[in-house]
Motif scaffolding. Structure first.
Motif, PDB file in Angstrom:
ATOM      1  N   UNK A 198       0.971  -1.199  -0.201  1.00 18.03           N
ATOM      2  CA  UNK A 198       0.130   0.214   0.023  1.00 18.03           C
ATOM      3  C   UNK A 198       0.704   1.171  -0.008  1.00 18.03           C
ATOM      4  N   UNK A 199       0.275   2.578  -0.283  1.00 16.90           N
ATOM      5  CA  UNK A 199       1.145   3.693  -0.332  1.00 16.90           C
ATOM      6  C   UNK A 199       1.523   3.976   1.177  1.00 16.90           C
ATOM      7  N   UNK A 200       2.690   4.371   1.227  1.00 12.95           N
ATOM      8  CA  UNK A 200       3.185   4.666   2.648  1.00 12.95           C
ATOM      9  C   UNK A 200       3.808   6.293   2.544  1.00 12.95           C
ATOM     10  N   UNK A 201       3.370   6.926   3.535  1.00 10.85           N
ATOM     11  CA  UNK A 201       3.708   8.388   3.545  1.00 10.85           C
ATOM     12  C   UNK A 201       5.009   8.450   4.732  1.00 10.85           C
ATOM     13  N   UNK A 202       6.030   9.320   3.684  1.00 12.07           N
ATOM     14  CA  UNK A 202       7.264   9.353   4.335  1.00 12.07           C
ATOM     15  C   UNK A 202       7.325  10.474   5.369  1.00 12.07           C
ATOM     16  N   UNK A 203       8.631  10.742   6.002  1.00 12.97           N
ATOM     17  CA  UNK A 203       8.877  11.688   6.838  1.00 12.97           C
ATOM     18  C   UNK A 203       8.607  13.222   6.327  1.00 12.97           C
ATOM     19  N   UNK A 204       8.980  13.445   5.051  1.00 10.84           N
ATOM     20  CA  UNK A 204       8.752  14.668   4.494  1.00 10.84           C
ATOM     21  C   UNK A 204       7.135  15.194   4.681  1.00 10.84           C
ATOM     22  N   UNK A 205       6.327  14.189   4.287  1.00  7.23           N
ATOM     23  CA  UNK A 205       5.000  14.482   4.189  1.00  7.23           C
ATOM     24  C   UNK A 205       4.602  14.494   5.638  1.00  7.23           C
ATOM     25  N   UNK A 206       5.098  13.578   6.573  1.00  8.42           N
ATOM     26  CA  UNK A 206       4.728  13.888   8.142  1.00  8.42           C
ATOM     27  C   UNK A 206       4.973  15.027   8.646  1.00  8.42           C
ATOM     28  N   UNK A 207       6.074  15.843   8.232  1.00  8.64           N
ATOM     29  CA  UNK A 207       6.416  16.974   8.761  1.00  8.64           C
ATOM     30  C   UNK A 207       5.942  18.078   8.206  1.00  8.64           C
ATOM     31  N   UNK A 208       4.972  17.954   7.252  1.00  8.05           N
ATOM     32  CA  UNK A 208       4.346  19.141   6.551  1.00  8.05           C
ATOM     33  C   UNK A 208       3.836  20.194   7.469  1.00  8.05           C
ATOM     34  N   UNK A 209       4.281  21.342   7.309  1.00 10.01           N
ATOM     35  CA  UNK A 209       3.837  22.595   8.258  1.00 10.01           C
ATOM     36  C   UNK A 209       4.765  22.689   9.289  1.00 10.01           C
ATOM     37  N   UNK A 210       5.729  21.650   9.587  1.00  9.64           N
ATOM     38  CA  UNK A 210       6.717  21.822  10.753  1.00  9.64           C
ATOM     39  C   UNK A 210       8.058  21.885  10.143  1.00  9.64           C
ATOM     40  N   UNK A 211       8.970  21.156  11.106  1.00 10.14           N
ATOM     41  CA  UNK A 211      10.539  21.108  11.023  1.00 10.14           C
ATOM     42  C   UNK A 211      10.669  19.467  10.738  1.00 10.14           C
ATOM     43  N   UNK A 212      11.559  19.258   9.618  1.00  7.68           N
ATOM     44  CA  UNK A 212      12.236  17.957   9.465  1.00  7.68           C
ATOM     45  C   UNK A 212      13.889  17.930  10.083  1.00  7.68           C
ATOM     46  N   UNK A 213      14.138  17.281  10.765  1.00  2.87           N
ATOM     47  CA  UNK A 213      15.527  17.204  11.320  1.00  2.87           C
ATOM     48  C   UNK A 213      16.189  16.053  10.668  1.00  2.87           C
ATOM     49  N   UNK A 214      17.212  16.208   9.813  1.00  4.37           N
ATOM     50  CA  UNK A 214      18.148  15.236   9.150  1.00  4.37           C
ATOM     51  C   UNK A 214      19.271  15.081  10.351  1.00  4.37           C
ATOM     52  N   UNK A 215      19.392  14.118  10.883  1.00  8.58           N
ATOM     53  CA  UNK A 215      20.375  14.042  12.044  1.00  8.58           C
ATOM     54  C   UNK A 215      21.599  13.254  11.463  1.00  8.58           C
ATOM     55  N   UNK A 216      22.691  13.608  11.487  1.00 10.27           N
ATOM     56  CA  UNK A 216      24.013  13.119  10.917  1.00 10.27           C
ATOM     57  C   UNK A 216      23.891  12.957   9.454  1.00 10.27           C
TER      58      UNK A 216
END
Length: 457
Positions: A202-220
């Motif tokens: 099935x379709x899976x929503x990734x972290x970019x879409x989860x963070x929409x409107x907010x902030x995405x931290x890409x650690x290391x």
């Protein structure tokens, strides 16, 4: 901290859920493994999954692996059900929580997964200057690169920027690029469409879409594969992403914060990091000084951790003695704030009397903290020189490849199989370490799994 509870909410599991909520977790419930997978695909992600030991844990783990969903799983059940606990760990659960629930055990597990439980405590002028800059640019939409040694508090500062921004009421999503295998990271970030690969049911929503409107931290972020960096660059430039297997761009509205404990300019010269991506990320650089250069912070953090762990362990609060404080301030702290926190936790447990004395300030092996070359006695220096000479002689006659292999495997044993910690100690990327381990495994060597050491013949 987002927690997904899987299983019937009755009895002790309900109590565990209440404890997690009291500790600050945002809890979502799923009655079945299928519902849990649907929840994780939908974009209502989780930082941790807690599943009833009576559920089909193997099916959940298999589903996560097949659909490239990276999330730690812990099992919980009655403390008398030893066989079920063993089977849960064998199936892939990272931890087992006995029921009835212990509030502090749940708190410790939540804290181990979510770094947002740490407070930003600043007393030193050098760190205060970094925080002032962070607050000055927090309200902008600029990408931010937070740099500093491992354990200095890069994620804590990133969360502080988010809380001071106009996106504070929206999600803060963190992805550890070093902890997620390369073949999973693309789907973790960008999601995937049904049928994109075997197991994508099935379709899976990734972290970019989860963070929409907010902030995405890409650690290391330095550990991200160069090919994936190109897709990330497009997402930052055009504010759109492509799900794996998708043909239609998906718009996203996020702010990017990245962290690195490596010099990315060096990585650019080595060809492991894209120069154009560095320019996109490094609009503002927040460089955190190491703890050894922040003596005022050492003292304030030590007091904070002493209070925190006295409360957690149900022990009386004790002040830190003057001698112990001098010991802490003069230590080199190669592990920075993370190492200081562990040291104070240990000191709280070891202390006796009315104060935390210098005798309680110990390394994990029970020895005194190191103070660098200048604080050593002549006898200690002589012993160190003799040891170094003996080690050097033992290396003569061996190839560089042999010495390197032994160092890597011994370090991995020291870290109980933890690849990320071993790579940090060795000063190499997690990708390089994995490549070396694959090489050694192909040669028939015993490679310890996470949580294990090599078997001794």
């Amino acid at each position: 901290m987002r927690l997904l509870i899987v299983g019937a909410l009755s009895g002790q599991l309900t109590a565990a859920t209440r404890i997690a909520i009291d500790k600050g977790a945002a809890v979502v419930h799923a009655d079945s493994v299928d519902m849990a997978l649907r929840t994780l695909r939908s974009g209502r992600g989780a930082d941790l999954v807690m599943i009833d030991v009576a559920m089909a844990i193997g099916d959940l783990i298999a589903g996560l692996e097949a659909e490239r969903i990276h999330v730690p799983v812990v099992a919980c059940g009655t403390s008398t059900d030893a066989r079920a606990a063993v089977n849960a760990i064998r199936a892939g659960a990272k931890e087992y929580i006995p029921l009835p629930p212990d509030a502090e055990m749940i708190a410790a597990i939540l804290a181990a997964v979510a770094a947002d439980t740490r407070d930003l405590i600043v007393r030193d002028d050098s760190m205060a200057a970094v925080v002032r800059l962070a607050e000055q640019i927090a309200g902008s939409e600029a990408s931010v690169l937070v740099t500093g040694e491992s354990g200095t508090g890069k994620e804590v500062l990133a969360r502080h920027v988010h809380r001071r921004s106009g996106r504070a009421g929206k999600p803060f999503i963190s992805v550890n690029c070093a902890a997620i295998p390369e073949h999973l990271l693309e789907s973790e970030l960008f999601g995937h469409e049904k049928g994109a690969f075997t197991g994508a049911v099935a379709r899976r929503i990734g972290k970019f879409e989860e963070a929409t409107g907010g902030t995405l931290l890409l650690d290391e972020i330095s550990e991200m594969d160069v090919r994936l960096q190109a897709k990330l660059l497009r997402a930052i430039q055009e504010r759109v992403i492509d799900r794996v297997g998708g043909g239609k761009p998906v718009p996203v509205d996020i702010r990017i914060i990245a962290t690195s404990n490596r010099n990315l300019a060096d990585a650019v010269r080595e060809g492991t990091f894209r120069e154009d991506l560095l320019y996109r990320l490094n609009v503002v650089n927040l460089k955190i000084p190491p703890l050894r250069e922040r003596s005022a912070d050492v003292s304030a953090l030590a007091d904070h951790f002493a209070r925190k762990y006295a409360e957690i362990n149900g022990m009386p609060r004790r002040p830190i003695s003057a001698d112990a404080r001098r010991e802490l301030i003069s230590a080199p702290w190669p592990g920075n704030v993370r190492e200081l926190e562990n040291t104070i936790h240990r000191a709280v447990l070891l202390a006796s009397g009315d104060e935390i004395g210098v005798e309680a300030i110990r390394s994990p092996d029970g020895s005194r903290l190191g103070h660098g070359f200048g604080g050593r006695t002549e006898e200690t220096v002589a012993k160190a020189a003799a040891t170094a000479e003996a080690v050097t002689r033992s290396l003569v006659g061996r190839t560089v490849a042999e010495v390197e292999r032994e160092l890597i495997l011994d370090t991995l044993d020291h870290c109980l199989g933890n690849r990320t910690h071993a790579a940090r100690i060795l000063g190499i990327s997690i990708r390089t370490l994995r490549n070396k381990l694959n090489e050694y495994s192909g040669a028939g060597l015993d490679i310890p799994a996470p949580g294990e050491v090599r078997s001794v013949a």
